[in-house]
Write a protein that holds these residues in place. Structure first.
Motif, PDB file in Angstrom:
ATOM      1  N   VAL A 255       0.837  -1.186   0.000  1.00 37.95           N
ATOM      2  CA  VAL A 255       0.000   0.000   0.000  1.00 37.95           C
ATOM      3  C   VAL A 255       0.881   1.249   0.000  1.00 37.95           C
ATOM      4  CG1 VAL A 255      -0.175   0.140   2.527  1.00 37.95           C
ATOM      5  CG2 VAL A 255      -1.992   1.116   1.103  1.00 37.95           C
ATOM      6  N   THR A 256       0.400   2.285  -0.645  1.00 36.64           N
ATOM      7  CA  THR A 256       0.975   3.628  -0.560  1.00 36.64           C
ATOM      8  C   THR A 256      -0.114   4.580  -0.123  1.00 36.64           C
ATOM      9  OG1 THR A 256       2.684   3.313  -2.238  1.00 36.64           O
ATOM     10  CG2 THR A 256       1.953   5.560  -1.865  1.00 36.64           C
ATOM     11  N   LEU A 262      -4.903   6.546  -1.647  1.00 36.80           N
ATOM     12  CA  LEU A 262      -4.403   5.211  -1.316  1.00 36.80           C
ATOM     13  C   LEU A 262      -4.258   4.409  -2.596  1.00 36.80           C
ATOM     14  CD1 LEU A 262      -5.995   2.921   1.427  1.00 36.80           C
ATOM     15  CD2 LEU A 262      -5.605   2.080  -0.872  1.00 36.80           C
ATOM     16  N   ARG A 263      -3.144   3.692  -2.718  1.00 37.85           N
ATOM     17  CA  ARG A 263      -2.919   2.808  -3.869  1.00 37.85           C
ATOM     18  C   ARG A 263      -2.514   1.425  -3.376  1.00 37.85           C
ATOM     19  NH1 ARG A 263       1.419   4.796  -7.909  1.00 37.85           N
ATOM     20  NH2 ARG A 263       2.286   5.908  -6.128  1.00 37.85           N
ATOM     21  N   THR A 264      -3.126   0.421  -3.938  1.00 40.77           N
ATOM     22  CA  THR A 264      -2.733  -0.957  -3.688  1.00 40.77           C
ATOM     23  C   THR A 264      -3.083  -1.747  -4.952  1.00 40.77           C
ATOM     24  OG1 THR A 264      -2.934  -2.849  -2.172  1.00 40.77           O
ATOM     25  CG2 THR A 264      -4.911  -1.536  -2.534  1.00 40.77           C
ATOM     26  N   LEU A 346      -3.477   1.020   7.496  1.00 37.22           N
ATOM     27  CA  LEU A 346      -3.747   0.362   6.215  1.00 37.22           C
ATOM     28  C   LEU A 346      -2.940  -0.919   6.082  1.00 37.22           C
ATOM     29  CD1 LEU A 346      -3.655   3.570   3.985  1.00 37.22           C
ATOM     30  CD2 LEU A 346      -5.653   2.502   5.058  1.00 37.22           C
ATOM     31  N   VAL A 347      -1.687  -0.874   6.517  1.00 34.75           N
ATOM     32  CA  VAL A 347      -0.841  -2.077   6.494  1.00 34.75           C
ATOM     33  C   VAL A 347      -1.464  -3.172   7.342  1.00 34.75           C
ATOM     34  CG1 VAL A 347       1.391  -3.004   7.228  1.00 34.75           C
ATOM     35  CG2 VAL A 347       1.291  -0.834   5.990  1.00 34.75           C
ATOM     36  N   THR A 393       4.957   4.261   2.204  1.00 33.92           N
ATOM     37  CA  THR A 393       4.816   3.162   1.260  1.00 33.92           C
ATOM     38  C   THR A 393       5.336   1.890   1.898  1.00 33.92           C
ATOM     39  OG1 THR A 393       5.017   4.532  -0.729  1.00 33.92           O
ATOM     40  CG2 THR A 393       5.574   2.218  -0.965  1.00 33.92           C
ATOM     41  N   PHE A 394       4.596   0.812   1.708  1.00 33.40           N
ATOM     42  CA  PHE A 394       5.028  -0.509   2.157  1.00 33.40           C
ATOM     43  C   PHE A 394       4.924  -1.492   1.001  1.00 33.40           C
ATOM     44  CE2 PHE A 394       4.666   1.485   6.150  1.00 33.40           C
ATOM     45  CZ  PHE A 394       5.458   0.771   7.024  1.00 33.40           C
TER      46      PHE A 394
END
Length: 462
Positions: A255-256, A262-264, A346-347, A393-394
């Motif tokens: 996720v970012t 939010l982007r995934t 989110l993570v 970002t992860f």
């Protein structure tokens, strides 16, 4: 650790940060110039970040580890003494990661790797934007500007970027498996039986190798080769203590969060790459048209949407497309949303994705613990960064390995469904070792051609 499970710890006090510009340097130039770091991060469309020392450290254990890290890091970042005109790209960041299981023991090859560990670097260098910035952070009851300024002068005076290319690969002396082929057949067969019985829908099983190198592991060389070969991947290196380094080039964004954006993405279904263009295109066409592959993919996409429902709004699913990597290709669907939640929330909502755990999640995690013959540690878990605003970002720590001296342990896995064939899944796992093994073998492969039908692609099924 605090006596309460899951509570993170870090020194109390104020945070003082100052930033200056350095001569421009590449990521590997920074690594060769300043020595062995605690953390390295670079991602598509993001600058590279290298961290040395610790202005503050946050660790946590147990199922509340995500919240614990967020709360204590927020305490550290709450009131920074930082000039208003400091460039945003050089802002202080925590870098680190989590273990795959919340009951991670941190023993054996994973000694020194807690269930969660993040560092706010004392010396942070940001590069890759056409400019290179040095930020020095200090935190604690005695933190002051004079100490920060001395470090800024010291680093600046000795910073002469070393832009040598990577040395020849060290070569592999020996390789041993943690899971034999016979054991793998038994594991996959047992998993498919549990799936057919209704206990599971899917489970991702992994393997590891124990590799001995002819020469000691060189992080600058490894990052240089991974950067040349996998420029569209999330490259990272993390060393929570003065021991082993966990590194990799993951093709999968977890996720970012950037502001409230939010982007995934959802990725599932895998086929190989063709030796000729026509064969490759036919494999991609089969991937798109197969009802089995489409179902497998949609199950994962739906699960991710469900995981986001409690922490995001305006969830939108983009067009499904094929993501092509060196040895495999997958179906990939981008997912965007809006959220004011901290990136760590989110993570927590997304880990583990069905691509590295399985479905239903709790049953899949139980089967993984009961089945695998090695400790996953931080493999297939979230690694990345976050800042004061909760942006970050992860990535999912795939195509990764643990390195210490001449010993390297790469990891790889495959998603098991009802009709999985053990031998086919075995061959898929061997392909997924290649990104790490190619770093060390003189006849390494061609790498990721970075041919996808759009940005923000991802690899799946561990």
């Amino acid at each position: 650790m605090d006596s309460r499970e899951g509570v993170a710890r870090a020194d109390t006090g104020r945070l003082v940060s100052r930033t200056v510009r350095l001569p421009d340097a590449s990521l590997t130039g920074v690594l060769r110039t300043l020595g062995r770091p605690n953390a390295v991060w670079t991602a598509p469309e993001e600058p590279g970040v290298v961290g040395y020392g610790a202005a503050a450290q946050v660790t946590a254990d147990g199922p509340e580890r995500f919240e614990a890290v967020r709360e204590r890091a927020n305490d550290v970042l709450a009131s920074p003494d930082r000039p208003a005109d400091a460039p945003a790209v050089a802002r202080p960041r925590f870098l680190g990661g989590f273990a795959f299981h919340d009951g991670h023991a941190g023993a054996g090859p994973w000694a020194g790797f807690p269930t969660a560990a993040f560092v706010l670097p004392h010396v942070q260098v940001v590069t890759g934007t056409g400019e290179t910035w040095l930020t020095v952070n200090t935190h604690g009851p005695n933190a002051d500007e004079a100490t920060v300024e001395r470090t800024l002068r010291d680093v600046t005076e000795r910073f002469a970027p070393d832009e040598r290319g990577a040395a020849s690969p060290p070569g592999v002396v020996s390789t041993e498996r943690t899971t034999s082929r016979a054991e793998w057949r038994e594991q996959v067969t047992a998993a498919t039986e549990r799936i057919r019985s209704g206990e599971l829908e899917k489970v991702v099983l992994a393997q590891a190798l124990d590799v001995t190198l002819a020469e000691s592991f060189s992080l600058p060389d490894a990052m240089a080769r991974l950067g040349d070969t996998y420029p569209a991947c999330f490259r990272f290196a993390l060393r929570p203590t003065d021991g082993a380094t966990f590194f990799g080039a993951s093709p999968e964004r977890l996720v970012t969060r950037d502001g409230d954006a939010l982007r995934t993405g959802a990725l599932a279904a895998t086929v190989g790459r063709g030796e000729e263009p026509d064969e490759d295109q036919q494999l991609a066409a089969d991937l798109r048209s197969s009802s089995k592959y489409r179902h497998e993919h949609e199950v994962v996409a739906e699960r991710i949407r469900e995981q986001l429902a409690g922490v995001a709004s305006g969830i939108e699913t983009g067009e499904r497309r094929v993501r092509k990597l060196e040895a495999v290709q997958h179906l990939f669907t981008p997912i965007t949303a809006s959220s004011d939640a901290h990136v760590l929330d989110l993570v927590e909502a997304l880990h583990p994705t069905p691509a590295v755990g399985g479905l239903p999640p709790d049953a899949a995690l139980r089967v993984i613990r009961e089945t695998e013959t090695f400790d996953r540690g931080w493999y297939a878990a979230p690694v990345g960064w976050f800042d004061r605003s909760g942006d970050g970002t992860f990535a999912v720590a795939l195509r990764s390995a643990l390195a210490d001296g001449t010993h390297v342990r790469p990891f790889a896995g495959a998603g098991i469904v009802a009709d999985s064939d053990p031998d086919t899944e075995w061959e898929e796992v061997q392909l997924k070792y290649r990104p790490v093994l190619d770093v060390f073998e003189a006849d390494g492969g061609a790498g990721d051609a970075v041919t996808e039908d759009g940005p923000n692609g991802g690899d799946g099924d561990a």
